[in-house]
Scaffold this active site. Sequence first.
Site, PDB file in Angstrom:
ATOM      1  N   THR A   1      10.029  -8.610   7.636  1.00  9.32           N
ATOM      2  CA  THR A   1      10.643  -8.962   6.351  1.00  9.32           C
ATOM      3  C   THR A   1      12.028  -9.579   6.489  1.00  9.32           C
ATOM      4  O   THR A   1      12.716  -9.751   5.493  1.00  9.32           O
ATOM      5  CB  THR A   1      10.746  -7.729   5.428  1.00  9.32           C
ATOM      6  OG1 THR A   1      11.481  -6.715   6.108  1.00  9.32           O
ATOM      7  CG2 THR A   1       9.377  -7.212   5.043  1.00  9.32           C
TER       8      THR A   1
ATOM      9  N   GLY B   1      11.625  -3.613  15.138  1.00 10.11           N
ATOM     10  CA  GLY B   1      12.432  -3.403  16.345  1.00 10.11           C
ATOM     11  C   GLY B   1      11.729  -3.927  17.579  1.00 10.11           C
ATOM     12  O   GLY B   1      10.549  -4.264  17.537  1.00 10.11           O
TER      13      GLY B   1
ATOM     14  N   ASN C   1       5.008   7.987   1.902  1.00  7.85           N
ATOM     15  CA  ASN C   1       3.599   7.864   1.543  1.00  7.85           C
ATOM     16  C   ASN C   1       2.681   8.738   2.376  1.00  7.85           C
ATOM     17  O   ASN C   1       1.634   9.155   1.919  1.00  7.85           O
ATOM     18  CB  ASN C   1       3.140   6.411   1.721  1.00  7.85           C
ATOM     19  CG  ASN C   1       3.961   5.444   0.907  1.00  7.85           C
ATOM     20  OD1 ASN C   1       4.088   5.616  -0.293  1.00  7.85           O
ATOM     21  ND2 ASN C   1       4.550   4.447   1.555  1.00  7.85           N
TER      22      ASN C   1
ATOM     23  N   THR D   1       3.437   1.354  11.053  1.00  2.00           N
ATOM     24  CA  THR D   1       3.533   2.773  11.411  1.00  2.00           C
ATOM     25  C   THR D   1       3.939   3.649  10.232  1.00  2.00           C
ATOM     26  O   THR D   1       4.139   4.849  10.389  1.00  2.00           O
ATOM     27  CB  THR D   1       4.519   2.974  12.575  1.00  2.00           C
ATOM     28  OG1 THR D   1       5.771   2.372  12.232  1.00  2.00           O
ATOM     29  CG2 THR D   1       3.993   2.348  13.856  1.00  2.00           C
TER      30      THR D   1
ATOM     31  N   ALA E   1       8.392  -2.148  18.790  1.00  2.00           N
ATOM     32  CA  ALA E   1       7.284  -2.407  17.866  1.00  2.00           C
ATOM     33  C   ALA E   1       6.805  -3.851  17.980  1.00  2.00           C
ATOM     34  O   ALA E   1       5.601  -4.124  17.902  1.00  2.00           O
ATOM     35  CB  ALA E   1       7.706  -2.088  16.435  1.00  2.00           C
TER      36      ALA E   1
ATOM     37  N   ASP F   1       0.856  -1.186   0.000  1.00  2.00           N
ATOM     38  CA  ASP F   1       0.000   0.000   0.000  1.00  2.00           C
ATOM     39  C   ASP F   1       0.892   1.236   0.000  1.00  2.00           C
ATOM     40  O   ASP F   1       1.478   1.574   1.024  1.00  2.00           O
ATOM     41  CB  ASP F   1      -0.904  -0.022   1.244  1.00  2.00           C
ATOM     42  CG  ASP F   1      -1.751   1.247   1.357  1.00  2.00           C
ATOM     43  OD1 ASP F   1      -1.707   2.089   0.447  1.00  2.00           O
ATOM     44  OD2 ASP F   1      -2.459   1.383   2.377  1.00  2.00           O
ATOM     45  N   HIS F   2       1.009   1.880  -1.163  1.00  2.00           N
ATOM     46  CA  HIS F   2       1.891   3.042  -1.294  1.00  2.00           C
ATOM     47  C   HIS F   2       1.181   4.191  -1.993  1.00  2.00           C
ATOM     48  O   HIS F   2       0.287   3.972  -2.810  1.00  2.00           O
ATOM     49  CB  HIS F   2       3.135   2.677  -2.125  1.00  2.00           C
ATOM     50  CG  HIS F   2       4.255   2.137  -1.314  1.00  2.00           C
ATOM     51  ND1 HIS F   2       5.469   2.762  -1.205  1.00  2.00           N
ATOM     52  CD2 HIS F   2       4.337   1.032  -0.538  1.00  2.00           C
ATOM     53  CE1 HIS F   2       6.265   2.065  -0.411  1.00  2.00           C
ATOM     54  NE2 HIS F   2       5.601   0.997  -0.004  1.00  2.00           N
TER      55      HIS F   2
ATOM     56  N   GLU G   1       5.574   5.094   6.365  1.00  2.00           N
ATOM     57  CA  GLU G   1       6.779   5.786   5.902  1.00  2.00           C
ATOM     58  C   GLU G   1       6.385   7.200   5.488  1.00  2.00           C
ATOM     59  O   GLU G   1       5.328   7.405   4.906  1.00  2.00           O
ATOM     60  CB  GLU G   1       7.389   5.094   4.674  1.00  2.00           C
ATOM     61  CG  GLU G   1       7.811   3.663   4.885  1.00  2.00           C
ATOM     62  CD  GLU G   1       6.737   2.672   4.466  1.00  2.00           C
ATOM     63  OE1 GLU G   1       5.794   3.069   3.749  1.00  2.00           O
ATOM     64  OE2 GLU G   1       6.825   1.505   4.864  1.00  2.00           O
TER      65      GLU G   1
END
Length: 321
Positions: free
Chosen positions: A190, A173, A109, A104, A176, A37-38, A106
């Site tokens: 990922t 991390g 976007n 959360t 998160a 989703d971008h 980027e």
Amino acid sequence: MPDFGYFLSCEEHTPAELVDQARMAEQAGFDSLWISDHYHPWNDEQGQSPFVWTVIGALSQAVSLPVETAVTCPFMRLHPAVTAQAAATAAAQLGGRFRLGVGTGEALNEHVLGDHWPEASVRLEMLEESLQIIRQLFTGEQTSHYGKHFTVENARLYTLPDEPIPIDVSAFGPQAVETAARIGDGLITTMPDTALVERFRRAGGGTKPVYGGAKVCWGADRPQAVRTAHRLWANEQLPGELGQILPTPRHFEQASELVTEDQVASAVPCGDDPDAHAEALSAFIDAGFDTVYVSQIGKDQQGFFDFYRTKILPRLRDGHH
């Protein structure tokens, strides 16, 4: 036995191409679909960025595979109340075969409306509040919410699937991952990171599903495949939080000048050696993932699907890593 999914890249392909790839994925024996989703691609070479919810509507008519967003930021470009409606409609169209993958976001976007881009800890807080709103709306009851970050007044979703929509949370991390374990129905990441999966399980993730995504570049000519992967996805090798804070594709292109072809070649399985592809996916299985999604970089999608249908998926399903 882990499942294997195909990861549709909205940054690289037109809506029609994505629907074609979904059909090929189903025919090749993949179990499910991820879709990114971008608002922008990461760089101009990738060159596309269709609106994900429209594409999901088309996928619902083209294939019978389950679909998940990987991932949606549910709180900047789209308000949580609008994200909830989009997800509920997608799930209704897919007959319940939909999971909402969230993260959360980027700046690339989410800054497009000119809102301040907050630091990671604030975005995690916003994510948590968003999911409270979205889950409340998923009940079908009229919802009002006056929170620290969001307001909702008298909102009610009328179009809903029969079953509740699971929400998986993306994390990379420690902070998160602990949030994901607490508020998510599953984890998305990922890297085949065993420690991350274990932390998720210990922090309350328990037996919730863990989903991983990997990119590959299949091709008969390995040096050419490496060049393709470097040209299109060098940004994947950028360190730290750059991926979350750079605001435009041009900035990613500038930063990616520091990434060499060798770095990409050592991080991404390129070429047509079955061992290299099987090894990359097996790393996720060995790290305790339930489903692994794989994305083919570049235009040679049919060759990739033939290769995975005949050489990779049977081997991994037989347990011959």
